[in-house]
Design an enzyme around this catalytic site. Structure first.
Site, PDB file in Angstrom:
ATOM      1  N   LYS A 123       0.538  -2.278  -6.338  1.00  0.00           N
ATOM      2  CA  LYS A 123       1.662  -2.240  -5.400  1.00  0.00           C
ATOM      3  C   LYS A 123       2.647  -3.323  -5.832  1.00  0.00           C
ATOM      4  O   LYS A 123       2.384  -4.514  -5.688  1.00  0.00           O
ATOM      5  CB  LYS A 123       1.166  -2.492  -3.986  1.00  0.00           C
ATOM      6  CG  LYS A 123       2.282  -2.361  -2.991  1.00  0.00           C
ATOM      7  CD  LYS A 123       1.771  -2.196  -1.586  1.00  0.00           C
ATOM      8  CE  LYS A 123       2.924  -1.873  -0.662  1.00  0.00           C
ATOM      9  NZ  LYS A 123       4.050  -2.798  -0.778  1.00  0.00           N
ATOM     10  N   TYR A 232       6.780   6.266  -8.481  1.00  0.00           N
ATOM     11  CA  TYR A 232       5.450   6.610  -7.997  1.00  0.00           C
ATOM     12  C   TYR A 232       5.416   7.828  -7.072  1.00  0.00           C
ATOM     13  O   TYR A 232       4.374   8.144  -6.512  1.00  0.00           O
ATOM     14  CB  TYR A 232       4.793   5.422  -7.294  1.00  0.00           C
ATOM     15  CG  TYR A 232       5.634   4.736  -6.249  1.00  0.00           C
ATOM     16  CD1 TYR A 232       6.026   5.382  -5.095  1.00  0.00           C
ATOM     17  CD2 TYR A 232       6.021   3.413  -6.427  1.00  0.00           C
ATOM     18  CE1 TYR A 232       6.790   4.753  -4.142  1.00  0.00           C
ATOM     19  CE2 TYR A 232       6.788   2.768  -5.481  1.00  0.00           C
ATOM     20  CZ  TYR A 232       7.167   3.442  -4.331  1.00  0.00           C
ATOM     21  OH  TYR A 232       7.925   2.811  -3.387  1.00  0.00           O
ATOM     22  N   LYS A 321      -4.127  -4.688   0.451  1.00  0.00           N
ATOM     23  CA  LYS A 321      -3.421  -5.935   0.119  1.00  0.00           C
ATOM     24  C   LYS A 321      -4.376  -6.991  -0.427  1.00  0.00           C
ATOM     25  O   LYS A 321      -5.539  -7.069  -0.012  1.00  0.00           O
ATOM     26  CB  LYS A 321      -2.747  -6.490   1.386  1.00  0.00           C
ATOM     27  CG  LYS A 321      -1.620  -5.628   1.909  1.00  0.00           C
ATOM     28  CD  LYS A 321      -0.511  -5.541   0.899  1.00  0.00           C
ATOM     29  CE  LYS A 321       0.821  -5.130   1.450  1.00  0.00           C
ATOM     30  NZ  LYS A 321       1.541  -6.058   2.231  1.00  0.00           N
ATOM     31  N   CYS A 415      11.740 -39.278  20.826  1.00  0.00           N
ATOM     32  CA  CYS A 415      12.135 -38.068  20.101  1.00  0.00           C
ATOM     33  C   CYS A 415      12.742 -38.462  18.754  1.00  0.00           C
ATOM     34  O   CYS A 415      13.651 -39.295  18.715  1.00  0.00           O
ATOM     35  CB  CYS A 415      13.155 -37.286  20.933  1.00  0.00           C
ATOM     36  SG  CYS A 415      13.919 -35.940  20.001  1.00  0.00           S
ATOM     37  N   CYS A 418      16.758 -37.426  19.102  1.00  0.00           N
ATOM     38  CA  CYS A 418      17.720 -38.059  20.023  1.00  0.00           C
ATOM     39  C   CYS A 418      17.235 -39.387  20.582  1.00  0.00           C
ATOM     40  O   CYS A 418      17.986 -40.080  21.279  1.00  0.00           O
ATOM     41  CB  CYS A 418      18.062 -37.099  21.162  1.00  0.00           C
ATOM     42  SG  CYS A 418      16.694 -36.865  22.318  1.00  0.00           S
ATOM     43  N   CYS A 433      10.144 -33.774  24.146  1.00  0.00           N
ATOM     44  CA  CYS A 433      11.297 -34.670  24.239  1.00  0.00           C
ATOM     45  C   CYS A 433      11.924 -34.434  25.610  1.00  0.00           C
ATOM     46  O   CYS A 433      12.095 -33.282  26.029  1.00  0.00           O
ATOM     47  CB  CYS A 433      12.284 -34.312  23.132  1.00  0.00           C
ATOM     48  SG  CYS A 433      13.979 -34.795  23.487  1.00  0.00           S
TER      49      CYS A 433
HETATM   50  N1  5U1 Z   1       2.553   1.952  -6.134  1.00  0.00           N
HETATM   51  C1  5U1 Z   1       3.096   2.405  -5.008  1.00  0.00           C
HETATM   52  N2  5U1 Z   1       3.843   1.658  -4.211  1.00  0.00           N
HETATM   53  N3  5U1 Z   1       4.206   2.472  -3.204  1.00  0.00           N
HETATM   54  C2  5U1 Z   1       4.986   2.201  -2.116  1.00  0.00           C
HETATM   55  N4  5U1 Z   1       2.974   3.655  -4.521  1.00  0.00           N
HETATM   56  C3  5U1 Z   1       3.668   3.706  -3.381  1.00  0.00           C
HETATM   57  N5  5U1 Z   1       3.887   4.712  -2.536  1.00  0.00           N
HETATM   58  C4  5U1 Z   1       4.650   4.487  -1.455  1.00  0.00           C
HETATM   59  C5  5U1 Z   1       5.224   3.223  -1.229  1.00  0.00           C
HETATM   60  C6  5U1 Z   1       6.071   2.988  -0.037  1.00  0.00           C
HETATM   61  O1  5U1 Z   1       4.890   5.451  -0.530  1.00  0.00           O
HETATM   62  C7  5U1 Z   1       4.271   6.721  -0.722  1.00  0.00           C
HETATM   63  C8  5U1 Z   1       3.944   7.227   0.634  1.00  0.00           C
HETATM   64  C9  5U1 Z   1       5.187   7.618  -1.463  1.00  0.00           C
END
Ligand code: 5U1
Length: 680
Positions: A123, A232, A321, A415, A418, A433
């Site tokens: 990502k 993507y 993540k 503070c 002031c 304060c």
């Molecule tokens: N690698 C990747 N990043 N990304 C972000 N794939 C991907 N797909 C996304 C997003 C927002 O949305 C899909 C639902 C098309």
């Protein structure tokens, strides 16, 4: 002007065509296949020759020629582009269990026993973009914006060298490809080093640098920035038969000359996903671009279609993540920041350290109890943690590295801004304060709160400007904002005439508000948005509230003795009453709300709204629900009657599903507001 014979012209046209085809071919080899056939110098020669021929035959220049990347004149502003298909966002998973849950829900929904194949890829930490080709020629590029409407950044996106201006192969009549624009780390570092040498501002991280570069009104500036992009997904496509699997879509994008992340893989089931996550995680620091996780998408496009979306996040994809980043550094000092109500918050001043993609030199220590609990001493080596855009915090200290003479931070008696005395609240949890409006820090914070989005929503009145206004003694009380003129504002440093006029426009527009927003904007202690709305509903006007005693205020649903005391105390203060009067005299007004004897069909219902809505702001939706007697709150619990899920709904949606809280989409919300009838 040079004249050419027809023969010469057609010879030039043929050579130009060959050169363009060759350059496109070599771009594809270089950027998409990562397998160049010629040297950079040879490539430069081809482009130079093409430039020379086009200069001699300007009538043969076409917009999709590889020479035509930087051409457009600087724009005044970006035009809006409405996405024909909304640009989706992704739900997040923060643990292996979240991924297991995501996979289980998808399989249960489709009644499937066997594993899914997933298409997995990193990502990227960049900006989502939609690029449209008509008959193979790039015609448009738009940012994601709010998912429905983005900004037209075509002229800027054209300057990205790895993006083809014309697709290769059998491009369909209409193709919209979606992906991420990013700045590779090496380019980012080079660019920042040059900026620092020139004494210019440097960018904090590659993501901000990419965003800043793409949002330049002058495409020549974008062209000078080392941007790149990976695709993507597909958006609108016409005239092409699409493959059956997402991984084949990626191959098709590559075939058309669009760059796809070389780390994309097909994996089997959750275990394949988690192995992929571990593998990419281990190599994260070596990747040439910044990533904040990996994305898994069910590879089978029929299964994707069947699963569909919840609001605007697909049920067939999830972003897994990486955990928050941590780094070691030294705590140089602890200073105290004064908030809107005078509360003093300890802030760690740190030896600057690079964590989570940015250099951090300040971090929150929350409060004195936290300092004691974590045993923080000035001089300690500390662990700083930063997750995404969250404020960095001191997570823990390393007492074994404590130097001799390290000292325990002490709450000051005066503070730091002031000099007024600092007093502990009755329960001693917070020190404050006592300077009130005499303290410039409190004045600034009250103004920020007054102007904030959920209060009077004065667009353009940012942090720095509030500092300037208070420091120049132009504004002391919020009502002073309404006496400002564009001339006065324009005289401030870094403020142009146009910005000054815009701000005056925003201030003017903010005068029309609601009683609930007005009460919230006053910044009465303990009175958040929900309480302000309840007070507005109950009393219907500010005078009735101002003259109410403790007992009457406590009759408001959900207002207890502590909050009621704060409200009565606030209105008993002559300064506050005078300020309210001044605000009204300056023109702040609202439609009079019927007190709660009015229509309250949603009384007793509690709503949580999460994610972004397409047809209105979240605040607006909350106001509308409150006007019908509902409570609108920020977090999901068993007491929540309904969750309204907009785009990018994440953890609140998951929690609602876990607790069995009914989830409604935006359409259902609109229907409720229209019919004034709760669902079910
Ligand atoms: N690698 C990747 N990043 N990304 C972000 N794939 C991907 N797909 C996304 C997003 C927002 O949305 C899909 C639902 C098309």
């Amino acid at each position: 002007m040079t004249r050419h014979s027809g023969d010469e012209s057609s010879k030039a046209a043929a050579e130009i065509e060959t050169l363009r085809r060759d350059i496109r071919h070599h771009n594809h080899r270089y950027y998409v296949l990562d397998d160049p056939e010629i040297s950079d110098a040879e490539w430069d020669r081809l482009l130079l020759r093409l430039r020379a021929l086009e200069a001699a035959h300007p009538e043969l220049v076409t917009p999709d020629s590889p020479t035509q990347r930087v051409g457009a004149a600087p724009a005044e502003e970006f035009a809006e582009i409405r996405h024909r298909l909304p640009m989706l966002s992704l739900d997040n998973a923060f643990s292996d269990e979240d991924v297991v849950g995501f996979d289980r829900r998808a399989r249960e929904r489709l009644g499937r026993e066997t594993q899914f194949e997933y298409s997995a890829e990193p990502k990227l930490d960049g900006l989502a973009i939609a690029v449209t080709y008509e008959n193979g020629v790039l015609v448009r590029a738009a940012t994601r914006g709010d998912g429905t409407t983005g900004e037209d950044v075509t002229a800027n996106v054209r300057t990205i060298a790895s993006l083809p201006l014309r697709l290769s192969g059998d491009a369909p009549p209409l193709l919209e490809a979606r992906g991420e624009v990013f700045m590779p780390i090496a380019g980012f570092e080079r660019m920042n080093a040059e900026a620092a040498r020139r004494g210019d501002k440097v960018f904090v991280n590659p993501r901000n640098a990419a965003a800043g570069s793409l949002r330049q009104l002058d495409p020549r500036i974008t062209a000078s920035r080392p941007l790149d992009l990976f695709f993507y997904a597909l958006g609108v496509v016409e005239g092409a038969r699409l493959p059956k699997r997402h991984s084949e879509v990626l191959q098709r994008l590559r075939h058309w000359g669009l760059r796809v992340c070389p780390e994309a893989r097909v994996v089997s089931g959750v275990s394949g996903c988690l192995d992929y996550y571990a593998n990419i995680g281990a190599r994260r620091a070596q990747l040439p671009y910044q990533i904040d996780g990996v994305v898994y998408k069910i590879d089978d496009l029929d299964a994707q279609r069947e699963l569909g979306f919840v609001s605007r996040a697909p049920r067939w994809a999830v972003a897994h993540k990486f955990p928050a980043d941590e780094a070691l550094t030294v705590l140089k000092d602890v200073e105290f920041q004064v908030g809107r109500t005078g509360a003093l918050t300890p802030v760690a001043r740190l030896e600057p350290v690079f964590v989570g993609g940015v250099t951090v030199s300040n971090a929150t220590l929350h409060n004195m109890d936290e300092i004691v609990r974590k045993d923080v001493h000035v001089g300690d080596t500390v662990v700083v943690r930063r997750a995404g855009d969250v404020i960095p915090e001191v997570a823990r200290v390393l007492p074994e590295r404590r130097p001799v003479g390290a000292r325990v931070p002490q709450m000051p008696m005066q503070c730091p801004v002031c000099g007024s005395s600092v007093e502990r609240d009755v329960d001693a949890a917070v020190a404050r304060c006592t300077g009130g409006y005499r303290c410039s820090a409190q004045r600034k914070e009250r103004l920020r709160h007054f102007a904030s989005r959920r209060a009077l929503d004065i667009e353009g009145l940012g942090e720095k400007l509030v500092d300037q206004l208070v420091e120049a003694a132009l504004v002391e009380w919020p009502s002073d904002l309404f006496g400002l003129s564009a001339e006065r504002l324009a005289a401030l440093e870094r403020m142009g005439q146009k910005s000054a006029e815009n701000l005056i426009g925003s201030i003017e527009r903010s005068k029309e508000t609601s009683l609930a927003r007005f009460l919230y904007a006053l910044g009465i202690r303990e009175v958040g948005e929900a309480t302000a709305a309840a007070l507005a509903r109950h009393f219907g006007d500010v005078d009735a509230l101002a003259s109410a005693d403790l007992e009457r205020v406590q009759q408001v649903p959900d207002v207890g003795p502590v909050v009621a005391a704060r409200v009565v105390e606030f209105f008993a203060d002559p300064d506050n009453r005078r300020e309210i009067e001044r605000l009204r005299t300056m023109g702040v007004h609202w439609a009079s709300a019927a007190p709660s004897s009015g229509e309250q069909p949603f009384a007793g219902l509690t709503f949580v709204i999460t994610g972004s809505l397409e047809s209105m702001g979240r605040d607006e939706a909350e106001d509308a629900l409150r006007a019908l007697g509902a409570k609108a709150v920020g977090s999901v619990s068993r007491k929540t009657s309904y969750l309204i899920a907009g785009a990018e709904a994440g953890s609140k949606l998951r929690k609602a599903e876990e607790l069995g809280v009914p989830v409604l989409d935006e359409q259902a919300l609109l229907a409720m507001l229209k019919t004034k009838r709760p669902p079910g």
